[in-house]
Design a protein around this motif. Sequence first.
Motif, PDB file in Angstrom:
ATOM      1  N   GLN A  77       7.985   4.196   0.887  1.00 59.50           N
ATOM      2  CA  GLN A  77       8.940   5.483   0.793  1.00 59.50           C
ATOM      3  C   GLN A  77       9.011   5.618  -0.852  1.00 59.50           C
ATOM      4  O   GLN A  77       9.458   6.748  -1.224  1.00 59.50           O
ATOM      5  N   HIS A  78       9.221   4.668  -1.610  1.00 54.80           N
ATOM      6  CA  HIS A  78       9.762   4.859  -2.943  1.00 54.80           C
ATOM      7  C   HIS A  78       8.720   4.782  -4.373  1.00 54.80           C
ATOM      8  O   HIS A  78       9.322   4.637  -5.188  1.00 54.80           O
ATOM      9  N   ALA A  79       7.791   4.398  -3.864  1.00 53.29           N
ATOM     10  CA  ALA A  79       6.795   4.177  -4.837  1.00 53.29           C
ATOM     11  C   ALA A  79       5.397   4.790  -4.570  1.00 53.29           C
ATOM     12  O   ALA A  79       4.715   4.569  -3.680  1.00 53.29           O
ATOM     13  N   PRO A  80       4.947   5.477  -5.592  1.00 54.90           N
ATOM     14  CA  PRO A  80       3.437   6.012  -5.563  1.00 54.90           C
ATOM     15  C   PRO A  80       2.437   5.140  -5.645  1.00 54.90           C
ATOM     16  O   PRO A  80       2.621   4.165  -6.381  1.00 54.90           O
ATOM     17  N   GLY A  81       1.332   5.477  -5.165  1.00 55.38           N
ATOM     18  CA  GLY A  81       0.184   4.716  -5.424  1.00 55.38           C
ATOM     19  C   GLY A  81       0.055   3.586  -4.735  1.00 55.38           C
ATOM     20  O   GLY A  81       0.593   3.334  -3.597  1.00 55.38           O
ATOM     21  N   PRO A  82      -0.745   2.713  -5.098  1.00 59.21           N
ATOM     22  CA  PRO A  82      -1.034   1.263  -4.323  1.00 59.21           C
ATOM     23  C   PRO A  82      -0.025   0.338  -4.193  1.00 59.21           C
ATOM     24  O   PRO A  82       1.002   0.526  -5.081  1.00 59.21           O
ATOM     25  N   CYS A  83      -0.141  -0.503  -3.437  1.00 60.77           N
ATOM     26  CA  CYS A  83       0.820  -1.520  -3.181  1.00 60.77           C
ATOM     27  C   CYS A  83       0.267  -3.080  -2.594  1.00 60.77           C
ATOM     28  O   CYS A  83      -1.012  -2.751  -2.403  1.00 60.77           O
ATOM     29  N   GLY A  84       0.926  -3.950  -2.711  1.00 60.97           N
ATOM     30  CA  GLY A  84       0.400  -5.088  -2.061  1.00 60.97           C
ATOM     31  C   GLY A  84       1.412  -6.133  -1.663  1.00 60.97           C
ATOM     32  O   GLY A  84       2.626  -6.079  -1.744  1.00 60.97           O
ATOM     33  N   MET A  85       0.854  -7.111  -1.110  1.00 58.06           N
ATOM     34  CA  MET A  85       1.817  -8.157  -0.383  1.00 58.06           C
ATOM     35  C   MET A  85       1.018  -9.595  -0.443  1.00 58.06           C
ATOM     36  O   MET A  85      -0.079  -9.710  -0.452  1.00 58.06           O
ATOM     37  N   ILE A  96       7.702 -14.134   0.798  1.00 52.09           N
ATOM     38  CA  ILE A  96       7.197 -12.844   1.324  1.00 52.09           C
ATOM     39  C   ILE A  96       7.162 -12.044  -0.258  1.00 52.09           C
ATOM     40  O   ILE A  96       8.354 -11.745  -0.466  1.00 52.09           O
ATOM     41  N   THR A  97       6.138 -11.597  -0.695  1.00 55.98           N
ATOM     42  CA  THR A  97       6.220 -11.146  -1.870  1.00 55.98           C
ATOM     43  C   THR A  97       5.638  -9.608  -1.752  1.00 55.98           C
ATOM     44  O   THR A  97       4.411  -9.577  -1.180  1.00 55.98           O
ATOM     45  N   VAL A  98       6.357  -8.443  -1.949  1.00 53.50           N
ATOM     46  CA  VAL A  98       5.450  -7.043  -1.897  1.00 53.50           C
ATOM     47  C   VAL A  98       5.666  -6.395  -3.291  1.00 53.50           C
ATOM     48  O   VAL A  98       6.704  -6.553  -4.092  1.00 53.50           O
ATOM     49  N   TRP A  99       4.559  -5.989  -3.670  1.00 53.89           N
ATOM     50  CA  TRP A  99       4.596  -5.256  -5.032  1.00 53.89           C
ATOM     51  C   TRP A  99       4.267  -3.771  -4.923  1.00 53.89           C
ATOM     52  O   TRP A  99       3.480  -3.388  -3.969  1.00 53.89           O
ATOM     53  N   ASP A 100       4.592  -3.052  -5.692  1.00 56.57           N
ATOM     54  CA  ASP A 100       4.386  -1.554  -5.927  1.00 56.57           C
ATOM     55  C   ASP A 100       4.589  -1.124  -7.107  1.00 56.57           C
ATOM     56  O   ASP A 100       4.629  -1.842  -8.141  1.00 56.57           O
ATOM     57  N   THR A 101       4.116   0.337  -7.422  1.00 57.22           N
ATOM     58  CA  THR A 101       4.140   0.743  -8.837  1.00 57.22           C
ATOM     59  C   THR A 101       5.436   1.482  -9.357  1.00 57.22           C
ATOM     60  O   THR A 101       5.319   2.010 -10.379  1.00 57.22           O
TER      61      THR A 101
END
Length: 174
Positions: A77-85, A96-101
């Motif tokens: 919802q809050h970050a454009p582009g790719p993300c990962g976990m 639990i780690t989630v990354w975003d742009t």
Amino acid sequence: MAIPLRNQAADEQDPGTHATLHYGVAWSEGTARSVDARRALHAVLAHAARTGRAPLPAPTIQDAELAISELVTNALQHAPGPCGMALRLAGDHLAITVWDTSPGRPVAQEHDPRRFGGHGLRLVHEVSHRVVVAPRAAGKQITACLRLPPRDLPGPLGRSVLSTALADPVPGTP
């Protein structure tokens, strides 16, 4: 791109303990779904049981599902582009780690029963022992660490925020 569990390495372990399990996935823009993150969590937990770890109690699994769903949903919802976990099951904790742009630092909002939405990060803090936000070269990562219950205690363990919330009546209702 998901890395199958069978291809992921376990850290060195001490005799009498279980290996640390790792799982990671990176999603291109528009392909991440929180349901896939929950499925990955269940796959890691099923794999852990096959390695001799005691199964986690249902309330702990519910808390982990809540944390993973909220973190992935917030990234979408809050970050454009790719993300990962990334998931890491070691000793007495699940990370639990989630990354975003998005470089923006998330802020947990105060509880407000009149507000629709905006409760997710606060709930992640409630079910987690520790939540850490760290910058990345392009964005940030949020790690929720859930402390696992001791294996030698009988019966259902822990308290799930989700099950407690469902059991509490909504103010003003019979």
